[in-house]
Enzyme design. Sequence first.
Site, PDB file in Angstrom:
ATOM      1  N   GLY A  72       3.028 -14.787  23.535  1.00 47.71           N
ATOM      2  CA  GLY A  72       3.723 -16.048  23.308  1.00 47.71           C
ATOM      3  C   GLY A  72       4.412 -16.053  21.951  1.00 47.71           C
ATOM      4  O   GLY A  72       5.512 -16.591  21.794  1.00 47.71           O
ATOM      5  N   THR A  73       3.792 -15.429  20.977  1.00 41.76           N
ATOM      6  CA  THR A  73       4.370 -15.367  19.636  1.00 41.76           C
ATOM      7  C   THR A  73       5.714 -14.638  19.666  1.00 41.76           C
ATOM      8  O   THR A  73       6.701 -15.097  19.092  1.00 41.76           O
ATOM      9  CB  THR A  73       3.382 -14.649  18.681  1.00 41.76           C
ATOM     10  OG1 THR A  73       2.176 -15.414  18.643  1.00 41.76           O
ATOM     11  CG2 THR A  73       3.945 -14.505  17.280  1.00 41.76           C
ATOM     12  N   SER A 198       2.724 -17.513  28.268  1.00 40.57           N
ATOM     13  CA  SER A 198       1.836 -16.413  27.890  1.00 40.57           C
ATOM     14  C   SER A 198       0.766 -16.206  28.952  1.00 40.57           C
ATOM     15  O   SER A 198       0.429 -17.120  29.688  1.00 40.57           O
ATOM     16  CB  SER A 198       1.204 -16.730  26.531  1.00 40.57           C
ATOM     17  OG  SER A 198       0.442 -15.634  26.073  1.00 40.57           O
ATOM     18  N   THR A 236       9.278   0.131  26.402  1.00 35.40           N
ATOM     19  CA  THR A 236       8.683   0.313  27.727  1.00 35.40           C
ATOM     20  C   THR A 236       7.759  -0.855  28.033  1.00 35.40           C
ATOM     21  O   THR A 236       6.911  -1.223  27.218  1.00 35.40           O
ATOM     22  CB  THR A 236       7.905   1.647  27.774  1.00 35.40           C
ATOM     23  OG1 THR A 236       8.836   2.693  27.491  1.00 35.40           O
ATOM     24  CG2 THR A 236       7.262   1.881  29.139  1.00 35.40           C
ATOM     25  N   CYS A 324     -10.019 -22.612   6.730  1.00 30.85           N
ATOM     26  CA  CYS A 324     -10.237 -22.192   5.354  1.00 30.85           C
ATOM     27  C   CYS A 324      -9.169 -21.175   4.977  1.00 30.85           C
ATOM     28  O   CYS A 324      -9.107 -20.091   5.551  1.00 30.85           O
ATOM     29  CB  CYS A 324     -11.626 -21.580   5.224  1.00 30.85           C
ATOM     30  SG  CYS A 324     -12.069 -21.265   3.525  1.00 30.85           S
TER      31      CYS A 324
HETATM   32  C1  LIG Z   1       1.673 -23.504  21.839  1.00 30.70           C
HETATM   33  C2  LIG Z   1       1.471 -22.046  21.558  1.00 30.70           C
HETATM   34  N1  LIG Z   1       2.517 -21.248  21.306  1.00 30.70           N
HETATM   35  C3  LIG Z   1       2.380 -19.928  21.072  1.00 30.70           C
HETATM   36  C4  LIG Z   1       1.153 -19.327  21.060  1.00 30.70           C
HETATM   37  C5  LIG Z   1       1.038 -17.855  20.803  1.00 30.70           C
HETATM   38  O1  LIG Z   1       0.752 -17.168  21.982  1.00 30.70           O
HETATM   39  P1  LIG Z   1       0.122 -15.681  21.962  1.00 30.70           P
HETATM   40  O2  LIG Z   1      -1.314 -15.840  21.592  1.00 30.70           O
HETATM   41  O3  LIG Z   1       0.313 -15.178  23.365  1.00 30.70           O
HETATM   42  O4  LIG Z   1       0.902 -14.883  20.964  1.00 30.70           O
HETATM   43  C6  LIG Z   1       0.018 -20.115  21.300  1.00 30.70           C
HETATM   44  C7  LIG Z   1      -1.340 -19.524  21.237  1.00 30.70           C
HETATM   45  O5  LIG Z   1      -2.295 -20.163  20.898  1.00 30.70           O
HETATM   46  C8  LIG Z   1       0.170 -21.491  21.571  1.00 30.70           C
HETATM   47  O6  LIG Z   1      -0.864 -22.294  21.819  1.00 30.70           O
END
Ligand SMILES: Cc1ncc(COP(=O)(O)O)c(C=O)c1O
Length: 385
Positions: A72-73, A198, A236, A324
Amino acid sequence: MTRRVYLDHNASTPVHPEVIEAMLPYLGERYGNPSSIHAFGQEARDGLETARERIARFLRVGKDEIVFTSGGTESDNLAVKGVAAARGSGHIVTSRIEHHAVLRTCQTLERQGFAVTYLPVDEHGLVDPDDVRRAIRPDTILVTVMHANSEVGTIEPIEEIGRVVRERGIPFHVDGVQTFGKVPVDVEGSGIDLLSFSSHKIYGPKGVAGLYVRKGTKMAAIQHGGEHERRRRAGTENVPGIVGLGKAVEVRGREMTAEAARLTALRDRLTEGVRARVPEVRVNGHPARRLPGTANLGFRHVESESIVLGLDLKGVAVSAGSACTSGNVEPSHVLVAMGVPLDWAMGAVRCSLGRSTTAEDVDYVIECVEPIVRKLRAASPVAAV
Ligand SMILES: Cc1ncc(COP(=O)(O)O)c(C=O)c1O
């Protein structure tokens, strides 16, 4: 043996047994490179394309509009940096409660000369579509607002926001990582041009995800190399992972609706149970527009990490709303943006329920929380209860 209860499904989920089974051949005999033209390659390609078709059908979009990524990142980075790179300069509208994958990407672009507006939210964590309308400028190149917040579970009015954004002809990115496969996502009806999703939040493997990119959206690649993913993401493809993601989506298609109702009932049992036993607790997030399995509980005058550790000793996994960083305990940026007072925000604990959560699990957690909070408050110089 201590009972083990996992209430951290917004962080990650266990891989579904059907997903593991679907992946196994691609970790074994189907090891070809999907870009190779020989039979080994084509077997891998078939797995990849079947997954792409399943996801496209689930989202009711075109197969060629799905780009696979490593998480997702990366999907968030590709959407935001990719649109920014295609335009070269301009203004981006986002909210203060985005995941760091969007927030820090926007901050990085700001340092490179882009302008960014970070919209406020109300006390429930909602973005006001009128604020989006007012923030849009002639040079706005992207609006990016998440579908549901991972910490408090608030579901944003993306249909209304999408209408505002579409009227102005601006690309609209939605971080759908916390809603994809959990609640319906209407890509067309919400005017979404880019949607991040994700795998590991929906009982698929980690390190694999995707980005929906509406046909015609101008988005440059941010990773360069081969011709993969229609030149939008070189490298890939993670074939076993993508096959797993495809299977996870198929399973969610079957289970999503019934599970959402079950989890909503369990989540309410949890919040009501805790509230009945523990004084000075609040529920952070929207009372109704909220992810089915998410309950963010704020315990006044206690530090959330102490509750997390106390529950961990009882075999219960939840996550802390404060973190923290370099020796200081910082409240979550989401709760700060919602205006949650500091003495409540510091004691925020997120419980996120999932497929395996039972009513007995919830009752066990309610039982564990009360003495932990009571002891922590007894040792706290500021707590009056
Ligand atoms: C709203 C949101 N965006 C992006 C991410 C990032 O996803 P990933 O862990 O697959 O990189 C998360 C993960 O917690 C998320 O909750």
